[in-house]
Structures are given as structure tokens and as C-alpha cells.
Design a protein around this motif. Structure first.
Motif, PDB file in Angstrom:
ATOM      1  N   ILE A  64       0.882  -1.164   0.000  1.00 43.98           N
ATOM      2  CA  ILE A  64       0.000   0.000   0.000  1.00 43.98           C
ATOM      3  C   ILE A  64       0.920   1.214   0.000  1.00 43.98           C
ATOM      4  O   ILE A  64       1.817   1.309   0.845  1.00 43.98           O
ATOM      5  N   PRO A  65       0.740   2.157  -0.915  1.00 41.27           N
ATOM      6  CA  PRO A  65       1.627   3.326  -0.935  1.00 41.27           C
ATOM      7  C   PRO A  65       1.591   4.078   0.399  1.00 41.27           C
ATOM      8  O   PRO A  65       0.533   4.219   1.023  1.00 41.27           O
ATOM      9  N   HIS A  66       2.752   4.557   0.820  1.00 46.31           N
ATOM     10  CA  HIS A  66       2.861   5.291   2.077  1.00 46.31           C
ATOM     11  C   HIS A  66       1.907   6.481   2.093  1.00 46.31           C
ATOM     12  O   HIS A  66       1.308   6.806   3.122  1.00 46.31           O
ATOM     13  N   GLU A  67       1.740   7.134   0.954  1.00 45.23           N
ATOM     14  CA  GLU A  67       0.846   8.295   0.880  1.00 45.23           C
ATOM     15  C   GLU A  67      -0.590   7.920   1.261  1.00 45.23           C
ATOM     16  O   GLU A  67      -1.293   8.699   1.911  1.00 45.23           O
ATOM     17  N   ILE A  68      -1.011   6.727   0.889  1.00 47.98           N
ATOM     18  CA  ILE A  68      -2.367   6.272   1.215  1.00 47.98           C
ATOM     19  C   ILE A  68      -2.454   5.895   2.694  1.00 47.98           C
ATOM     20  O   ILE A  68      -3.382   6.304   3.400  1.00 47.98           O
ATOM     21  N   ALA A  69      -1.490   5.114   3.175  1.00 51.79           N
ATOM     22  CA  ALA A  69      -1.505   4.697   4.583  1.00 51.79           C
ATOM     23  C   ALA A  69      -1.480   5.919   5.503  1.00 51.79           C
ATOM     24  O   ALA A  69      -2.258   6.008   6.465  1.00 51.79           O
ATOM     25  N   ALA A  70      -0.614   6.892   5.210  1.00 50.33           N
ATOM     26  CA  ALA A  70      -0.516   8.092   6.037  1.00 50.33           C
ATOM     27  C   ALA A  70      -1.803   8.916   5.960  1.00 50.33           C
ATOM     28  O   ALA A  70      -2.258   9.469   6.972  1.00 50.33           O
ATOM     29  N   SER A  71      -2.411   8.985   4.794  1.00 54.65           N
ATOM     30  CA  SER A  71      -3.649   9.758   4.642  1.00 54.65           C
ATOM     31  C   SER A  71      -4.816   9.114   5.381  1.00 54.65           C
ATOM     32  O   SER A  71      -5.640   9.820   5.980  1.00 54.65           O
ATOM     33  N   VAL A  72      -4.893   7.800   5.371  1.00 53.66           N
ATOM     34  CA  VAL A  72      -5.944   7.108   6.122  1.00 53.66           C
ATOM     35  C   VAL A  72      -5.761   7.381   7.612  1.00 53.66           C
ATOM     36  O   VAL A  72      -6.723   7.682   8.330  1.00 53.66           O
ATOM     37  N   LEU A  73      -4.531   7.294   8.093  1.00 53.49           N
ATOM     38  CA  LEU A  73      -4.267   7.600   9.503  1.00 53.49           C
ATOM     39  C   LEU A  73      -4.616   9.049   9.819  1.00 53.49           C
ATOM     40  O   LEU A  73      -5.224   9.330  10.859  1.00 53.49           O
ATOM     41  N   ALA A  74      -4.232   9.967   8.944  1.00 55.81           N
ATOM     42  CA  ALA A  74      -4.547  11.380   9.166  1.00 55.81           C
ATOM     43  C   ALA A  74      -6.059  11.576   9.271  1.00 55.81           C
ATOM     44  O   ALA A  74      -6.538  12.351  10.103  1.00 55.81           O
ATOM     45  N   ALA A  75      -6.805  10.847   8.451  1.00 58.05           N
ATOM     46  CA  ALA A  75      -8.266  10.953   8.484  1.00 58.05           C
ATOM     47  C   ALA A  75      -8.836  10.488   9.828  1.00 58.05           C
ATOM     48  O   ALA A  75      -9.854  11.014  10.290  1.00 58.05           O
ATOM     49  N   THR A  76      -8.183   9.532  10.477  1.00 60.75           N
ATOM     50  CA  THR A  76      -8.691   9.050  11.772  1.00 60.75           C
ATOM     51  C   THR A  76      -8.625  10.121  12.850  1.00 60.75           C
ATOM     52  O   THR A  76      -9.361  10.032  13.831  1.00 60.75           O
ATOM     53  N   THR A  77      -7.789  11.136  12.648  1.00 61.77           N
ATOM     54  CA  THR A  77      -7.691  12.187  13.663  1.00 61.77           C
ATOM     55  C   THR A  77      -8.966  13.015  13.747  1.00 61.77           C
ATOM     56  O   THR A  77      -9.208  13.671  14.758  1.00 61.77           O
ATOM     57  N   ALA A  78      -9.795  12.985  12.713  1.00 63.83           N
ATOM     58  CA  ALA A  78     -11.081  13.692  12.766  1.00 63.83           C
ATOM     59  C   ALA A  78     -11.959  13.119  13.880  1.00 63.83           C
ATOM     60  O   ALA A  78     -12.720  13.847  14.517  1.00 63.83           O
ATOM     61  N   PHE A  79     -11.827  11.831  14.139  1.00 67.04           N
ATOM     62  CA  PHE A  79     -12.612  11.196  15.193  1.00 67.04           C
ATOM     63  C   PHE A  79     -12.043  11.508  16.578  1.00 67.04           C
ATOM     64  O   PHE A  79     -12.762  11.461  17.566  1.00 67.04           O
ATOM     65  N   ILE A  80     -10.775  11.846  16.628  1.00 65.70           N
ATOM     66  CA  ILE A  80     -10.157  12.226  17.901  1.00 65.70           C
ATOM     67  C   ILE A  80     -10.576  13.649  18.271  1.00 65.70           C
ATOM     68  O   ILE A  80     -10.976  13.923  19.395  1.00 65.70           O
ATOM     69  N   GLY A  81     -10.508  14.555  17.309  1.00 68.13           N
ATOM     70  CA  GLY A  81     -10.852  15.948  17.579  1.00 68.13           C
ATOM     71  C   GLY A  81     -12.346  16.197  17.652  1.00 68.13           C
ATOM     72  O   GLY A  81     -12.786  17.161  18.255  1.00 68.13           O
ATOM     73  N   GLY A  82     -13.119  15.328  17.045  1.00 71.74           N
ATOM     74  CA  GLY A  82     -14.567  15.525  17.004  1.00 71.74           C
ATOM     75  C   GLY A  82     -15.303  14.928  18.185  1.00 71.74           C
ATOM     76  O   GLY A  82     -16.521  14.814  18.153  1.00 71.74           O
TER      77      GLY A  82
END
Length: 181
Positions: free
Chosen positions: A22-40
Motif C-alpha cells: 500500500i503506498p505510504h501516501e495512502i496509509a498516512a492519509s488514512v491515519l490522518a483521516a482518523t484524527t477527525a474522530f479524535i478531535g470531534g
């Protein structure tokens, strides 16, 4: 071949050829997206405080446990010094007078004294990763909302602690495999 990098002894060894499933750009972006659930959440945790040490791990050469441990020690120390500044200004901010100039002068004195103490703390081996202390220091000030300085301190420390974990996950979730030579 051994070389010194920023005071560390490193060994240059050619790594075996690898590719990412899985390209690093995709893995990192999926993880970055999970932060929305932390801040929300109802707690309004500062998810951006994850990104500072996440990037810091890559400045240190990529995710590794020794550097993560150094960050985990240094960042809370930096946040603690920032908390001290906020507490001093909250409880003693008018020591030089009520006017804005007097309050600013007191704030400047607090930063001068407390930041000097932070820098001297960096001379202790346990806290010697001074950029890590500044990650925690800056994260605290960026996330502090007038109200509860202790809640800001706890939440920033927790979010900073996730940064090295996210860095490690961003590499691990690419599921790298050795390529055949």
C-alpha cells in the motif's frame, strides 16, 4: 561504514530492496483521516498535536523506538514548562500593573525565565532532545484555550504521545515486502 549524524553514531548498510503493498501516501492519509474522530469528540482533543511529533519522527530518520522514547520523555517536559508560564501569567499577570504593557512585560519575563530553565533542562541526558521539548512547548500554547490549563496539558501530552505511534503505523501499514533480486 560508520558516520556521525547529529551526535548519533549510525551505520550505513544497504537495505534489501523493498516495495510497499500500500503506498505510504495512502496509509498516512488514512491515519490522518482518523484524527477527525479524535478531535470531534466531546473532549475536543487537539488532533493536530499528533502531527508535530509524527513529522518529528521522520526528521529523526523515520520511526524507531529509541527516538520515540526520547520524544515521549521530552515533549511532556516542554508542555509542563508551557503550563508553568500559563499558570504564572494567570495568577500573577498583573504583578507589574493592570495595563497591557505591564502584563506583556510580565509575560516576557515569564517566557525568558521559564524558557531558560527549559533549555538548561535539555542538558540532562533524560531530556536532551530539545526539539522534542519545543514540540511539547509549542503544542501546549497552540492548544491552550483560556479556561482549564490542566486539561490542555493532559490532552496535549496525550495527543503528542500518539505522534510516534502514528509515524510507526504509517510505515507499518504499507505492508512492505522484500523484492526478489
Amino acid at each position: 561504514m560508520a558516520e556521525t549524524t547529529a551526535g548519533r553514531q549510525t551505520t550505513s548498510v544497504e537495505a534489501p530492496p523493498r516495495r510497499e503493498r500500500i503506498p505510504h501516501e495512502i496509509a498516512a492519509s488514512v491515519l490522518a483521516a482518523t484524527t477527525a474522530f479524535i478531535g470531534g469528540t466531546v473532549w475536543h482533543l487537539p488532533p493536530w498535536a499528533i502531527f508535530i511529533p509524527w513529522a518529528g519522527m521522520f526528521l529523526r530518520g523515520g520511526p524507531n523506538l529509541p527516538d520515540a522514547k526520547r520524544l515521549w520523555l521530552a515533549m511532556p517536559m516542554g508542555s509542563t514548562y508551557a503550563l508553568v508560564i500559563v499558570l504564572l501569567e494567570t495568577h500573577q499577570g498583573t504583578a507589574f500593573g493592570e495595563g497591557q504593557l505591564a502584563r506583556n512585560a510580565f509575560g516576557a519575563l515569564c517566557v525568558l525565565v521559564v524558557n531558560s530553565a527549559l533549555m538548561y533542562t535539555g542538558k540532562l541526558k533524560l531530556f536532551s532532545l530539545i526539539p522534542g521539548m519545543f514540540f511539547g512547548f509549542a503544542s501546549y500554547f497552540a492548544g491552550y484555550d483560556v479556561g482549564n490549563p490542566w486539561a490542555a496539558w493532559v490532552s496535549v501530552i496525550a495527543m503528542n504521545a500518539l505522534g510516534p505511534v502514528y509515524a510507526w503505523l504509517s510505515m507499518s501499514l504499507t505492508f512492505p515486502v522484500k523484492t526478489r533480486s
